[in-house]
Write an enzyme that holds these catalytic residues in place. Structure first.
Site, PDB file in Angstrom:
ATOM      1  N   ALA A  66       0.861  -1.176   0.000  1.00 21.20           N
ATOM      2  CA  ALA A  66       0.000   0.000   0.000  1.00 21.20           C
ATOM      3  C   ALA A  66       0.901   1.232   0.000  1.00 21.20           C
ATOM      4  CB  ALA A  66      -0.872  -0.019   1.245  1.00 21.20           C
ATOM      5  N   GLY A 105       0.495  -5.170   0.622  1.00 23.70           N
ATOM      6  CA  GLY A 105      -0.611  -5.102  -0.327  1.00 23.70           C
ATOM      7  C   GLY A 105      -0.228  -5.623  -1.705  1.00 23.70           C
ATOM      8  N   GLU A 108      -0.596  -9.185  -1.523  1.00 20.48           N
ATOM      9  CA  GLU A 108      -2.042  -9.444  -1.392  1.00 20.48           C
ATOM     10  C   GLU A 108      -2.750  -9.325  -2.736  1.00 20.48           C
ATOM     11  OE1 GLU A 108      -2.222  -6.650   1.960  1.00 20.48           O
ATOM     12  OE2 GLU A 108      -3.335  -8.198   3.036  1.00 20.48           O
ATOM     13  N   GLU A 128       3.948  -5.802   6.992  1.00 22.69           N
ATOM     14  CA  GLU A 128       3.159  -4.769   7.674  1.00 22.69           C
ATOM     15  C   GLU A 128       3.494  -4.641   9.155  1.00 22.69           C
ATOM     16  OE1 GLU A 128       2.049  -6.816   5.386  1.00 22.69           O
ATOM     17  OE2 GLU A 128       0.565  -5.844   4.077  1.00 22.69           O
TER      18      GLU A 128
HETATM   19  N1  3HC Z   1       4.581   3.457   0.286  1.00 22.53           N
HETATM   20  C1  3HC Z   1       5.073   4.667  -0.038  1.00 22.53           C
HETATM   21  N2  3HC Z   1       6.367   4.881  -0.335  1.00 22.53           N
HETATM   22  C2  3HC Z   1       7.194   3.828  -0.305  1.00 22.53           C
HETATM   23  C3  3HC Z   1       6.749   2.534   0.037  1.00 22.53           C
HETATM   24  C4  3HC Z   1       5.370   2.366   0.324  1.00 22.53           C
HETATM   25  N3  3HC Z   1       4.859   1.171   0.619  1.00 22.53           N
HETATM   26  N4  3HC Z   1       7.804   1.699  -0.023  1.00 22.53           N
HETATM   27  C5  3HC Z   1       8.856   2.428  -0.385  1.00 22.53           C
HETATM   28  N5  3HC Z   1       8.502   3.724  -0.553  1.00 22.53           N
HETATM   29  C6  3HC Z   1       9.359   4.816  -0.986  1.00 22.53           C
HETATM   30  C7  3HC Z   1      10.406   5.170   0.059  1.00 22.53           C
HETATM   31  O1  3HC Z   1       9.901   6.088   0.990  1.00 22.53           O
HETATM   32  C8  3HC Z   1      11.510   5.753  -0.796  1.00 22.53           C
HETATM   33  O2  3HC Z   1      11.136   7.070  -1.092  1.00 22.53           O
HETATM   34  P1  3HC Z   1      12.247   8.211  -1.255  1.00 22.53           P
HETATM   35  O3  3HC Z   1      13.128   7.754  -2.365  1.00 22.53           O
HETATM   36  O4  3HC Z   1      11.454   9.425  -1.535  1.00 22.53           O
HETATM   37  O5  3HC Z   1      12.964   8.255   0.066  1.00 22.53           O
HETATM   38  C9  3HC Z   1      11.427   4.952  -2.089  1.00 22.53           C
HETATM   39  O6  3HC Z   1      10.119   4.361  -2.079  1.00 22.53           O
HETATM   40  C10 3HC Z   1      12.451   3.850  -2.205  1.00 22.53           C
HETATM   41  O7  3HC Z   1      12.411   3.074  -1.041  1.00 22.53           O
HETATM   42  P2  3HC Z   1      13.742   2.509  -0.354  1.00 22.53           P
HETATM   43  O8  3HC Z   1      14.745   3.594  -0.220  1.00 22.53           O
HETATM   44  O9  3HC Z   1      13.315   1.783   0.857  1.00 22.53           O
HETATM   45  O10 3HC Z   1      14.257   1.505  -1.495  1.00 22.53           O
HETATM   46  P3  3HC Z   1      14.893   0.079  -1.367  1.00 22.53           P
HETATM   47  O11 3HC Z   1      15.160  -0.371  -2.743  1.00 22.53           O
HETATM   48  O12 3HC Z   1      15.986   0.085  -0.359  1.00 22.53           O
HETATM   49  O13 3HC Z   1      13.748  -0.866  -0.739  1.00 22.53           O
HETATM   50  C11 3HC Z   1      11.531  -1.813  -0.507  1.00 22.53           C
HETATM   51  C12 3HC Z   1      12.572  -1.121  -1.443  1.00 22.53           C
HETATM   52  C13 3HC Z   1      12.062  -3.190  -0.098  1.00 22.53           C
HETATM   53  C14 3HC Z   1      10.264  -1.958  -1.266  1.00 22.53           C
HETATM   54  C15 3HC Z   1      11.345  -0.950   0.763  1.00 22.53           C
HETATM   55  O14 3HC Z   1      11.081   0.370   0.365  1.00 22.53           O
HETATM   56  C16 3HC Z   1      10.227  -1.396   1.651  1.00 22.53           C
HETATM   57  O15 3HC Z   1      10.422  -2.290   2.452  1.00 22.53           O
HETATM   58  N6  3HC Z   1       9.062  -0.722   1.533  1.00 22.53           N
HETATM   59  C17 3HC Z   1       7.946  -0.939   2.415  1.00 22.53           C
HETATM   60  C18 3HC Z   1       7.216  -2.190   2.123  1.00 22.53           C
HETATM   61  C19 3HC Z   1       6.021  -2.311   3.027  1.00 22.53           C
HETATM   62  O16 3HC Z   1       6.072  -2.084   4.204  1.00 22.53           O
HETATM   63  N7  3HC Z   1       4.897  -2.703   2.434  1.00 22.53           N
HETATM   64  C20 3HC Z   1       3.677  -2.857   3.170  1.00 22.53           C
HETATM   65  C21 3HC Z   1       2.942  -1.577   3.180  1.00 22.53           C
HETATM   66  S1  3HC Z   1       1.510  -1.616   4.186  1.00 22.53           S
HETATM   67  C22 3HC Z   1       0.372  -2.455   3.297  1.00 22.53           C
HETATM   68  O17 3HC Z   1       0.660  -2.918   2.242  1.00 22.53           O
HETATM   69  C23 3HC Z   1      -0.988  -2.558   3.925  1.00 22.53           C
HETATM   70  C24 3HC Z   1      -1.837  -3.541   3.209  1.00 22.53           C
HETATM   71  O18 3HC Z   1      -1.760  -4.777   3.864  1.00 22.53           O
HETATM   72  C25 3HC Z   1      -3.235  -3.119   3.157  1.00 22.53           C
END
Ligand code: 3HC
Ligand code: NAI
Length: 692
Positions: A66, A105, A108, A128
């Site tokens: 998400a 997500g 998912e 998450e």
């Molecule tokens: N939402 C918004 N922005 C995100 C994001 C997300 N889920 N994931 C990454 N970004 C952004 C970062 O803030 C960063 O932005 P910036 O360049 O402006 O600082 C950019 O994307 C790149 O991210 P990273 O520097 O972390 O890049 P990496 O290549 O090192 O890592 C990644 C990539 C493994 C995808 C890592 O970013 C990550 O772990 N992201 C989060 C994943 C996550 O937590 N997903 C679950 C979200 S909650 C959800 O899905 C709820 C659902 O169940 C309903």
């Protein structure tokens, strides 16, 4: 090719419709992405030429989840559930084509496709929990239906990214295709599905794995017990576990409802808000306003470390782990042998636990060159000094280094407190000097304080920031001041802890309050662990602090079984009556009238001055932003991530309340509690630290 919207295309290749998402940086499920996905799938379903649909992403990754930046704001566009229903109920087979990381997500969405193919480098996970949440789009209900309850529990509570091969083995992926040929591979796979007339497999309809766990509550009880320590203080793991329980015990749609309820409970709470803040704060810390991303960096192919003590050894391991050769220097042969021996022992212990092969151990040790000659550092690109914490010795080492190191080499000091500018001044190249402050144990703790000297060149800063990532650390840029950010704030807490035990609390009271707050241990347990006699000189001792008296009584900490606590043979701590007496006598000698001290007072006395010191650090420009200070405390001192760091916590409490608390303490206890001008101003203006 038809553009559905700015981030989504639909191409029809013969009988296959290919939905392509392109929403940098990580194809997160923003309103625009959800809208594009829904539109593209509806169009593909409506197109009679399309027999099967492939979903693929451009850029570095499949959907990474998400869009976290949308959380807490009013939702626009179709909901994720709406998009998922469209995909899952498509009357044509849907194949998700995965590269990079299918997370949260994102996974998912893949789980409502009928099939999943991936390249070997892909990973999948439901992380998450790391932002204080749970998979809120059916992940907790679908995952156990594929991988079984035990693996699902592990995945949702750890947030681990499962590599493609393992994902294939557990049935999460249906097939792996050649690296670099995902699109063609996924289309070919879809054609096989069509040719063989394979069914539209819906994960929601699978039941054998969840039924196998029904009527076995002990699975959950044991899981909770085994992980109690790891989950302490966090709300999200428990809600994740409850969701998996619901998957086992409830029909699918009821389980989804329970998942939603538990998701919202977390989403509206302060823990997830703190953890989401930390997610972005960590990424923000990498950005230095006057050192842009394209600043040139210095290639670091060879590293020198001076001093093979507690820190030098751990620092070296970071580079060896990353495949960078290290030359380590000591003044005495026996210290060199001891230091190198400890590095080997650490690796062998890891190998014994199965987390490293013996081959890896030898490979890493093979990258290490022990030496007694500083001259052997002449070809190093980066040299890190970790000798005793004495200015004269450091100056001597840097003076020599200046003559030995090649031009352009980075000269770094691991000093905890000393003035980096003074150290730089003894060299002819202060622009190459920087502080690289690792935290003990240096091969484990994620924090690296990068100390910018007055003359440090921008390319040196950019290199250090980049390098921190290479060795798996979180680099935070700080300015020169006594103790930099972390230890400077720690000193505030330590001072108050010492005062509190004289005024009426006992060490175990202070420790309990801070432990319950979520820190890994309190200040007195920490002193016992480190050793009470660090920096204590028996020749100069004068019984001037409780700690000194304890050292004089040979109470040196955990290492000899007695410090502020008594330790049994298993190193379990018990309050010590002897220490209690020392404290009471000491207070009496100082004519301190002891009184009842509440837990609340302990917490405020220890933490408010830290927030206040953080404000001073900001005011003086020694940290770029308040969130950097929080990242220091979370990664260097075990501040509970669900409380977002001291500055975030201060704002959560209310800066006005912190200020009022400081003023009240100042009246009673003096100027240790003098509020910072910044704190006063922010409260007067009704602002927060981000407006500082
Ligand atoms: N939402 C918004 N922005 C995100 C994001 C997300 N889920 N994931 C990454 N970004 C952004 C970062 O803030 C960063 O932005 P910036 O360049 O402006 O600082 C950019 O994307 C790149 O991210 P990273 O520097 O972390 O890049 P990496 O290549 O090192 O890592 C990644 C990539 C493994 C995808 C890592 O970013 C990550 O772990 N992201 C989060 C994943 C996550 O937590 N997903 C679950 C979200 S909650 C959800 O899905 C709820 C659902 O169940 C309903
Ligand atoms: P230590 O005493 O364990 O190790 C220092 C080593 O340096 C010793 O082995 C000593 O023989 C060697 N040494 C001294 N002078 C030398 C010289 N001229 N040439 C080569 N080797 C020399 O000390 P520790 O704990 O590793 O600390 C080192 C530095 O790291 C200090 O500046 C300290 O403040 C800093 N630091 C320490 C932390 C800790 O928790 N121990 C945390 C962060 C920084």
């Amino acid at each position: 090719m038809a553009a559905i919207n700015a981030v989504t295309d639909l191409t029809v290749e013969g009988d296959i419709g290919v939905v392509t998402l392109n929403s940098p940086p990580v194809n997160a499920l923003s309103a625009q992405v959800r809208e594009g996905l829904k539109g593209a799938f509806e169009a593909a379903i409506a197109d009679p030429a399309v027999q099967a649909i492939v979903l693929i992403c451009e850029g570095k990754t499949f959907i990474a989840g998400a869009d976290i930046s949308e959380f807490g704001k009013a939702m626009t566009g179709p909901s994720l559930q709406d998009v998922q229903n469209t995909i899952e109920n498509a009357p044509k087979p849907v194949v998700a084509a995965i590269h990079g990381t299918a997370l949260g997500g994102g996974l998912e969405v893949a789980l409502v496709a009928h099939y999943r193919v991936a390249v070997p480098s892909a990973k999948a996970g439901l992380p998450e929990v790391n932002i204080g949440l749970l998979p809120g789009a059916g992940g907790t209900q679908r995952l156990p239906r594929i991988v079984g309850v035990e693996k699902a529990l592990e995945m949702v509570t750890s947030g681990q990214h499962v590599p493609a091969k393992a994902a294939l083995a557990m049935g999460l992926f249906d097939s792996l295709v050649e690296e670099g040929a995902l699109r063609d591979g996924a289309i070919a796979f879809a054609r096989v599905v069509l040719a063989e007339g394979r069914p539209l497999k819906k994960v929601r309809d699978l039941s054998d794995k969840v039924e196998a766990a029904r009527g076995k509550p002990e699975i959950f009880a044991e899981f909770r017990k085994a992980n109690a320590r790891k989950f302490r203080g966090f709300l999200a793991p428990e809600n994740n576990i409850k969701c998996i329980e619901a998957a086992v015990n409830l029909p699918f749609d009821e389980g989804l409802k329970e998942e939603r309820r538990l998701f919202m409970e977390l989403m509206t709470g302060s823990q997830s808000a703190a953890q989401r803040y930390v997610f972005f704060a960590e990424r923000q810390a990498a950005k230095i306003p006057d050192v842009p991303d394209d600043t040139s960096t210095i290639p670091v192919k060879k590293v020198g470390v001076i001093g093979a003590g507690t820190m030098g050894g751990g620092i070296s391991m970071n580079f060896l782990n990353a495949g960078i050769p290290v030359t380590i220097i000591e003044a005495k042969q026996e210290n060199l042998d001891r230091g190198v021996g400890i590095i080997r022992k650490n690796y062998e212990n890891t190998a014994r636990k199965g987390r490293l092969t013996q081959d890896d151990v030898e490979k890493r040790m093979g990258l290490l060159t022990p030496s007694m000659h500083l001259e052997d550092l002449a070809d190093c690109d980066l040299i890190i000094e970790a000798v005793f914490e004495l200015m004269e010795i450091k100056k001597d080492v840097f003076g020599k280094l200046d003559k030995i190191a090649k031009p352009g080499a980075i000269l770094a000091t691991n000093t905890s407190y000393l003035d980096v500018d003074q150290i730089a001044a003894v060299t002819s190249r202060p622009e190459s000097v920087i502080g690289l402050h690792f935290f003990s144990p240096a091969n484990v703790m994620r924090l690296l304080e990068i100390v910018r000297g007055e003359k440090t060149d921008k390319s040196v800063i950019a290199t250090a920031m980049k390098l921190s990532k290479t060795i798996g650390k979180v680099g935070v840029l700080v300015g020169v001041c006594f103790g930099f950010v972390g230890n400077r704030m720690l000193a505030q807490r330590q001072r108050e802890a010492q005062k509190l035990i004289l005024e009426g609390a006992m060490p175990w009271d202070v420790d309990r309050v801070l432990y319950e707050f979520g820190l890994p241990m309190g200040p007195f347990a920490m002193s016992d662990l480190a050793g009470l006699d660090i920096g204590w000189d028996p020749a100069k001792t004068s019984s001037s602090t409780v700690r000194e008296v304890l050292c004089e009584m040979d109470r040196r900490g955990q290492k000899n079984g007695k410090g502020f606590y008594d330790y049994d043979e298993n190193r379990v701590a018990k309050p010590s009556p002897e220490v209690e007496k020392v404290i009471l006598d000491f207070a009496q000698k100082r004519q301190i009238q002891r009184r009842e001290i509440s837990d609340q007072e302990i917490l405020e006395r220890c933490l408010y001055p830290m927030v206040n010191e953080g404000a001073k650090i900001l005011e003086e420009g020694k940290a770029i932003r308040a969130s950097d200070i929080d990242i220091v405390w979370i990664n260097g001192y075990g501040w509970p991530v669900y409380r977002g760091g001291p500055m975030f916590w201060g704002e959560l409490v209310g800066l006005d309340k912190v200020l009022a608390g400081m003023k009240a303490f100042q009246e009673k206890h003096g100027d240790d509690f003098k509020p910072s001008a910044l704190l006063e101003r922010l409260v007067a203006e009704g602002k927060g630290f981000k407006d500082a």
